[in-house]
Scaffold this motif. Sequence first.
Motif, PDB file in Angstrom:
ATOM      1  N   PRO A 164       0.826  -1.209   0.000  1.00 56.10           N
ATOM      2  CA  PRO A 164       0.000   0.000   0.000  1.00 56.10           C
ATOM      3  C   PRO A 164       0.863   1.262   0.000  1.00 56.10           C
ATOM      4  O   PRO A 164       1.877   1.333   0.697  1.00 56.10           O
ATOM      5  CB  PRO A 164      -0.796  -0.106   1.304  1.00 56.10           C
ATOM      6  CG  PRO A 164      -0.757  -1.552   1.664  1.00 56.10           C
ATOM      7  CD  PRO A 164       0.550  -2.068   1.142  1.00 56.10           C
ATOM      8  N   GLY A 165       0.470   2.217  -0.805  1.00 59.94           N
ATOM      9  CA  GLY A 165       1.166   3.492  -0.864  1.00 59.94           C
ATOM     10  C   GLY A 165       2.396   3.507  -1.753  1.00 59.94           C
ATOM     11  O   GLY A 165       2.992   4.556  -1.952  1.00 59.94           O
ATOM     12  N   ALA A 166       2.787   2.349  -2.273  1.00 60.04           N
ATOM     13  CA  ALA A 166       3.955   2.310  -3.158  1.00 60.04           C
ATOM     14  C   ALA A 166       3.574   2.844  -4.532  1.00 60.04           C
ATOM     15  O   ALA A 166       2.420   2.741  -4.950  1.00 60.04           O
ATOM     16  CB  ALA A 166       4.479   0.876  -3.283  1.00 60.04           C
ATOM     17  N   PRO A 167       4.545   3.404  -5.258  1.00 59.29           N
ATOM     18  CA  PRO A 167       4.237   3.860  -6.619  1.00 59.29           C
ATOM     19  C   PRO A 167       3.872   2.686  -7.517  1.00 59.29           C
ATOM     20  O   PRO A 167       4.191   1.533  -7.213  1.00 59.29           O
ATOM     21  CB  PRO A 167       5.532   4.535  -7.079  1.00 59.29           C
ATOM     22  CG  PRO A 167       6.595   4.018  -6.178  1.00 59.29           C
ATOM     23  CD  PRO A 167       5.943   3.632  -4.892  1.00 59.29           C
ATOM     24  N   ALA A 168       3.224   2.971  -8.632  1.00 56.40           N
ATOM     25  CA  ALA A 168       2.803   1.919  -9.575  1.00 56.40           C
ATOM     26  C   ALA A 168       3.983   1.171 -10.168  1.00 56.40           C
ATOM     27  O   ALA A 168       3.811   0.085 -10.712  1.00 56.40           O
ATOM     28  CB  ALA A 168       1.961   2.536 -10.692  1.00 56.40           C
ATOM     29  N   THR A 169       5.170   1.717 -10.058  1.00 61.00           N
ATOM     30  CA  THR A 169       6.369   1.065 -10.578  1.00 61.00           C
ATOM     31  C   THR A 169       6.878  -0.048  -9.650  1.00 61.00           C
ATOM     32  O   THR A 169       7.782  -0.781 -10.013  1.00 61.00           O
ATOM     33  CB  THR A 169       7.481   2.097 -10.797  1.00 61.00           C
ATOM     34  OG1 THR A 169       7.641   2.847  -9.592  1.00 61.00           O
ATOM     35  CG2 THR A 169       7.150   3.017 -11.960  1.00 61.00           C
ATOM     36  N   ILE A 170       6.276  -0.164  -8.470  1.00 59.32           N
ATOM     37  CA  ILE A 170       6.602  -1.231  -7.529  1.00 59.32           C
ATOM     38  C   ILE A 170       5.424  -2.189  -7.508  1.00 59.32           C
ATOM     39  O   ILE A 170       4.322  -1.824  -7.098  1.00 59.32           O
ATOM     40  CB  ILE A 170       6.861  -0.692  -6.108  1.00 59.32           C
ATOM     41  CG1 ILE A 170       7.957   0.369  -6.107  1.00 59.32           C
ATOM     42  CG2 ILE A 170       7.159  -1.831  -5.140  1.00 59.32           C
ATOM     43  CD1 ILE A 170       9.345  -0.136  -6.390  1.00 59.32           C
ATOM     44  N   ARG A 171       5.630  -3.430  -7.965  1.00 63.23           N
ATOM     45  CA  ARG A 171       4.551  -4.416  -7.958  1.00 63.23           C
ATOM     46  C   ARG A 171       4.227  -4.824  -6.529  1.00 63.23           C
ATOM     47  O   ARG A 171       3.076  -5.062  -6.181  1.00 63.23           O
ATOM     48  CB  ARG A 171       4.949  -5.646  -8.767  1.00 63.23           C
ATOM     49  CG  ARG A 171       3.810  -6.650  -8.881  1.00 63.23           C
ATOM     50  CD  ARG A 171       4.174  -7.898  -9.647  1.00 63.23           C
ATOM     51  NE  ARG A 171       4.597  -7.603 -11.012  1.00 63.23           N
ATOM     52  CZ  ARG A 171       4.994  -8.523 -11.882  1.00 63.23           C
ATOM     53  NH1 ARG A 171       5.017  -9.796 -11.538  1.00 63.23           N
ATOM     54  NH2 ARG A 171       5.373  -8.186 -13.089  1.00 63.23           N
ATOM     55  N   GLY A 172       5.241  -4.961  -5.695  1.00 57.01           N
ATOM     56  CA  GLY A 172       5.035  -5.359  -4.312  1.00 57.01           C
ATOM     57  C   GLY A 172       6.230  -6.128  -3.793  1.00 57.01           C
ATOM     58  O   GLY A 172       7.346  -5.975  -4.289  1.00 57.01           O
ATOM     59  N   LEU A 173       5.983  -6.967  -2.788  1.00 60.86           N
ATOM     60  CA  LEU A 173       7.038  -7.746  -2.154  1.00 60.86           C
ATOM     61  C   LEU A 173       6.827  -9.225  -2.421  1.00 60.86           C
ATOM     62  O   LEU A 173       5.688  -9.697  -2.472  1.00 60.86           O
ATOM     63  CB  LEU A 173       7.045  -7.492  -0.648  1.00 60.86           C
ATOM     64  CG  LEU A 173       7.232  -6.039  -0.215  1.00 60.86           C
ATOM     65  CD1 LEU A 173       7.067  -5.910   1.289  1.00 60.86           C
ATOM     66  CD2 LEU A 173       8.587  -5.510  -0.654  1.00 60.86           C
TER      67      LEU A 173
END
Length: 139
Positions: free
Chosen positions: A36-45
């Motif tokens: 949550p809150g990450a830019p769209a360029t970060i898919r996740g962990l």
Amino acid sequence: MSAGLQLVAHVAGRGLLFDATRVDSVVDLPPVVPTPGAPATIRGLAALRSRVATVIETHRVLGLPRGSGGGRGVVTMIDGHLYAIAVDTLEDVAGLAIAPPPAGMALEGGWSAVSGIADGENETLLMLDLDRLVALASA
């Protein structure tokens, strides 16, 4: 021109190169947990070898349409943190001569991560600077 080993990959049909000395491993990406809150360029962990990696949406950093899904990952360590750079396909490791980008080549936005070019089989390959790519994705 510089020479060395590069990992050849593709994102949205574009041929990309990564310095093989900076590649920790290549993987099929496991399920990714959105952040949550990450830019769209970060898919996740994602959990990779019992470690947490940040998965970079390479096509978004470069402003390209989504390719075949970015199901593969180029894993690298930057400043003590693990990153998986999502790519559509991984080809092979090749020894190619890398030339600087042509002076007139527009390298704006995510394309500022391009550090050189090489001639591949029937295509021009773009060398990406992993540190710059991650910095752009995290901005």
